[in-house]
Every structure is written in structure tokens, then in C-alpha cells.
Design a protein around this motif. Structure first.
Motif, mmCIF file in Angstrom:
data_model
loop_
_atom_site.group_PDB
_atom_site.id
_atom_site.type_symbol
_atom_site.label_atom_id
_atom_site.label_comp_id
_atom_site.label_asym_id
_atom_site.label_seq_id
_atom_site.Cartn_x
_atom_site.Cartn_y
_atom_site.Cartn_z
ATOM 1 N N GLN A 36 0.844 -1.189 0.000
ATOM 2 C CA GLN A 36 0.000 0.000 0.000
ATOM 3 C C GLN A 36 0.890 1.253 0.000
ATOM 4 O OE1 GLN A 36 -2.820 0.315 -0.795
ATOM 5 N NE2 GLN A 36 -3.771 1.910 0.386
ATOM 6 N N MET A 37 0.657 2.168 -0.905
ATOM 7 C CA MET A 37 1.510 3.367 -0.975
ATOM 8 C C MET A 37 0.797 4.643 -0.570
ATOM 9 S SD MET A 37 3.662 2.718 -4.495
ATOM 10 C CE MET A 37 4.573 4.261 -4.460
ATOM 11 N N TYR A 38 -0.520 4.665 -0.719
ATOM 12 C CA TYR A 38 -1.267 5.907 -0.466
ATOM 13 C C TYR A 38 -2.508 5.640 0.355
ATOM 14 C CZ TYR A 38 1.615 8.129 -3.972
ATOM 15 O OH TYR A 38 2.684 8.628 -4.655
ATOM 16 N N LYS A 39 -2.916 6.655 1.081
ATOM 17 C CA LYS A 39 -4.160 6.589 1.835
ATOM 18 C C LYS A 39 -5.016 7.793 1.451
ATOM 19 C CE LYS A 39 -4.815 7.847 6.149
ATOM 20 N NZ LYS A 39 -4.655 8.098 7.549
ATOM 21 N N LEU A 40 -6.303 7.547 1.215
ATOM 22 C CA LEU A 40 -7.219 8.637 0.893
ATOM 23 C C LEU A 40 -7.384 9.551 2.106
ATOM 24 C CD1 LEU A 40 -9.355 9.871 -1.059
ATOM 25 C CD2 LEU A 40 -11.020 8.331 -0.011
ATOM 26 N N ASP A 41 -7.264 10.843 1.907
ATOM 27 C CA ASP A 41 -7.523 11.822 2.967
ATOM 28 C C ASP A 41 -8.995 12.202 2.881
ATOM 29 O OD1 ASP A 41 -7.859 14.010 4.558
ATOM 30 O OD2 ASP A 41 -6.045 15.054 3.888
ATOM 31 N N ILE A 42 -9.804 11.552 3.723
ATOM 32 C CA ILE A 42 -11.259 11.752 3.603
ATOM 33 C C ILE A 42 -11.685 13.143 4.089
ATOM 34 C CG2 ILE A 42 -11.975 9.314 3.641
ATOM 35 C CD1 ILE A 42 -12.625 9.783 6.651
ATOM 36 N N GLY A 43 -10.763 13.853 4.745
ATOM 37 C CA GLY A 43 -11.100 15.191 5.239
ATOM 38 C C GLY A 43 -10.764 16.303 4.260
ATOM 39 N N TRP A 44 -10.357 15.924 3.015
ATOM 40 C CA TRP A 44 -10.020 16.953 2.029
ATOM 41 C C TRP A 44 -10.994 16.903 0.874
ATOM 42 C CZ3 TRP A 44 -9.097 18.749 -2.708
ATOM 43 C CH2 TRP A 44 -8.412 19.955 -2.821
ATOM 44 N N PRO A 45 -11.586 18.003 0.426
ATOM 45 C CA PRO A 45 -11.540 19.306 1.101
ATOM 46 C C PRO A 45 -12.527 19.336 2.260
ATOM 47 C CG PRO A 45 -12.937 19.443 -0.829
ATOM 48 C CD PRO A 45 -12.415 18.037 -0.785
ATOM 49 N N LYS A 46 -12.496 20.418 3.027
ATOM 50 C CA LYS A 46 -13.403 20.519 4.183
ATOM 51 C C LYS A 46 -14.847 20.625 3.722
ATOM 52 C CE LYS A 46 -9.924 21.100 7.123
ATOM 53 N NZ LYS A 46 -9.374 19.854 7.692
#
Ligand SMILES: *[C@@H]1O[C@H](CO)[C@@H](O)[C@H](O)[C@H]1NC(C)=O
Ligand SMILES: *[C@@H]1O[C@H](CO)[C@@H](O)[C@H](O)[C@H]1NC(C)=O
Ligand SMILES: *[C@@H]1O[C@H](CO)[C@@H](O)[C@H](O)[C@H]1NC(C)=O
Length: 330
Positions: A36-46
Motif C-alpha cells: 500500500q503506498m497511499y491513503k485517501l484523505d477523507i477530510g479533504w476538502p473541508k
């Protein structure tokens, strides 16, 4: 943040999160055996409600921590500006019709935003430079007129642009129009070289869709219709090689390097995937190898991507999902 949790508990928590990411992924098989190389940033955008149109492109200003998004649609702002933390800052409409590609150019004296516009109205068929607040600074091409001329400069649906620190410009032209070419311009917008015609032979293109330049003097082009990536010498325009073997399912839509220049990130719109390929060192580009992929949900349609060259975060403009998502390196 969690002073009572020991490192090993933290590690387990981390695995747990990863496990959920895998469960959330629709197709398990894509993730098997891959690191696994990346993780989704679920807080972007606000506040995702600012995405009101089709989000075609995204560009990161790594120096100033800004993210520019180009979107299309009726009665919507065409360029949205967010902070890297995900706060909406401002937008603009003027003189942008149908944004296709977008690029942030940083120099010692400031930054600006270049946009390729494939519109067919009075501002279309152009490549335009804007200040960070949306003031029009420069127009390349003949607004409202598609063409192939070099003097005056004309484009037909210019797809993407890359600008070097020196101000030298690379444009791929275009996204399905009469031209299938890669153009290098000097910092005063004169042709330095041009390569490519319509076709599938060496150095020819079918929809050259995205362009970038690596740290070793090579220009990379997503030759979408030919389902390959072609590479050229940035000084001479000479053809250096081609990756033909990795995109049989769907052509490459984007070419962007990771912050360490070790990998290329390639969006494949029709199969809703990001492919991550090993970028070869100086010299022969050899054969391609996909080392990792991120499978997005059906109908997400990732179109173009950009990378923060400081943090490594990857931003993906998704036409189908009508949003831009941020992936952070693990
Ligand atoms: C899952 O991935 C495999 C391998 O890439 C593919 O053959 C299969 O069609 C996929 N299944 C679904 C439901 O997407
Ligand atoms: C852009 O145009 C739309 C529709 O005309 C309008 O609602 C919006 O306020 C405008 N935004 C900006 C930043 O000018
Ligand atoms: C490119 O060539 C193909 C045939 O090889 C043709 O079908 C297509 O219309 C041509 N495109 C342009 C823009 O000339």
C-alpha cells in the motif's frame, strides 16, 4: 495525541485502518500482494459542495500550499482555489471556458497558473496564464480560432502544459482536434521545436493528453489513443522511447512524477484506476512496470492528477465523481 498508546498498539491500529481501506475497496484482487503506498484523505476538502461542475484538472502550488481546480459547467466558477488543508479560498470565472489542463509555475519572484482551454467560444483554443487571484496575464494561441499555425501561434483543443523554472514551455495539442503534436516554446513564446503528427508510428500521437518533464531532461507524454507513453529529449525533441505494454486495458490520461521522481502516476479514466509505474533512471527508459495501483469506485473517471513535490500528496481530478480527492503517501 495518544500518549497512553504504545508504539505497537499504534501499529496495530494502523493495520486495522489499512484493513478497512482494503474492505472498502470494491475489488479485493487489486490489493493482493501489493504494498500500500497511499491513503485517501477523507477530510479533504473541508467543504466538498464547492465542486459544482465537472472537475477536469488540478494543480498544486507546493511552495505556497495551494490547490487549483479547473471545472466545467453552466453557471459555475471555472477555477476553484483551496488550501492544502482543504479550506476553500476563492474562485474565478473570467475568460475561462472549458479548462482541460492546469499547471502552477513557481519562480523566485512569484507564482502563476497556466490553463489550457478547449472551449469553442471566444476565449477557447488557448493556453492562458493567470495570477494566483485570477488576473489574466498572458494568452497563447488565437482566441476563438482553432488552427495549426506557429506564427501566429494556434492550437486546437490544447490538452496540457508544463512550464520549466526557466520559463520554457511544453504543450500537448491536443485533446481530439486537428493537431497531434508536442510543442516546446521559449520563455518569450516562440517555437523551439515541434514533434508529432497524427498516427501510431514512432513519435506520432493519437490524442497527446498530458505532459511532464523529469529531472533528467526527458519529456513524458501520455499518448492516450495509442495506449502508450512516449518520451522525448527536452533539448532536441528527439524520440527516446515508448512504453507500450502497460495500458492495454485503457490508455494513459495523466503523466506526473512522485515527489522523489521514483514513480510516475498515471490515471486511467475508463477503468477508474491510478497506475503507479517505476520511473527509470537516466538513460534508456526500458520497459514499463506497474508496481502499485489504486482502484477507484466505478464511474469515478479520474482525468488528470498533480503531486505536491514537497509532501508527496497526490490530487486526483475525477470527472465522474465531480470531485478532487487527495491521497497522502504512507
Ligand atoms: C477485479 O479485478 C480483476 C483483476 O484485475 C478483474 O479481472 C476483475 O474483472 C475485477 N472484478 C470487478 C468486479 O471489478
Ligand atoms: C461565476 O459565475 C457564476 C454564474 O454566473 C456565479 O454564480 C459565480 O458567483 C461566479 N463566480 C465568480 C468567482 O465570479
Ligand atoms: C488521424 O488518422 C486517422 C486514420 O489513421 C483518422 O481516422 C483521423 O481522422 C485522423 N485524425 C486527424 C485529426 O486528422
Amino acid at each position: 495525541l495518544f500518549p497512553l498508546i504504545s508504539p505497537s498498539v499504534e501499529f496495530n491500529y494502523y493495520i486495522f485502518i489499512l484493513y478497512f481501506q482494503v474492505l472498502k475497496a470494491k475489488n479485493f484482487s487489486h490489493w493482493k500482494g501489493e504494498q500500500q503506498m497511499y491513503k485517501l484523505d477523507i477530510g479533504w476538502p473541508k467543504a466538498p459542495e464547492y465542486f459544482t461542475g465537472q472537475t477536469f484538472c488540478v494543480a498544486v502550488d507546493s511552495l505556497h500550499g495551494l490547490v487549483y481546480v479547473g471545472q466545467r459547467g453552466d453557471n459555475v466558477p471555472k477555477v476553484l482555489v483551496f488550501s492544502e488543508e482543504g479550506y476553500f479560498l476563492h474562485s474565478w470565472n473570467d475568460t475561462v471556458e472549458m479548462p482541460h489542463g492546469i499547471f502552477v509555475w513557481n519562480t523566485a519572484t512569484g507564482s502563476s497558473v497556466w490553463i489550457t482551454d478547449v472551449g469553442t467560444g471566444k476565449y477557447g483554443h488557448t493556453v492562458k496564464q493567470y495570477s494566483p487571484l485570477g488576473k489574466l496575464l498572458q494568452v497563447l494561441g488565437t482566441p476563438g480560432n482553432a488552427g495549426s499555425s506557429l506564427i501566429p501561434l494556434q492550437f486546437d483543443q490544447p490538452a496540457d502544459i508544463f512550464v520549466e523554472e526557466t520559463g520554457e514551455i511544453y504543450v500537448v495539442d491536443g485533446d481530439g482536434g486537428m493537431n497531434n503534436r508536442l510543442l516546446k516554446l521559449s520563455d518569450d513564446y516562440k517555437e523551439l521545436w515541434l514533434t508529432g503528427t497524427n498516427g501510431s508510428g514512432i513519435g506520432q500521437f493519437k490524442i497527446p493528453h498530458s505532459v511532464t518533464v523529469d529531472a533528467f531532461g526527458r519529456v513524458w507524454v501520455a499518448d492516450r489513443g495509442n495506449k502508450r507513453i512516449q518520451v522525448f529529449d527536452k533539448v532536441t525533441g528527439e524520440w527516446l522511447g515508448s512504453w507500450n505494454g502497460c495500458f492495454s486495458e485503457d490508455g494513459p490520461y495523466s503523466v506526473r512524477f512522485t515527489a522523489d521522481y521514483k514513480y510516475l502516476i498515471v490515471a486511467q479514466l475508463n477503468i477508474n484506476r491510478l497506475a503507479i509505474l517505476v520511473a527509470p533512471p537516466v538513460g534508456s527508459i526500458g520497459d514499463c512496470a506497474i508496481v502499485h495501483s489504486v482502484q477507484l469506485a466505478d464511474e469515478t473517471k479520474p482525468h488528470l492528477v498533480d503531486v505536491n513535490m514537497r509532501s508527496g500528496a497526490v490530487y486526483v481530478a475525477e470527472i465522474g465523481a465531480q470531485q478532487v480527492q487527495k491521497y497522502v503517501p504512507l
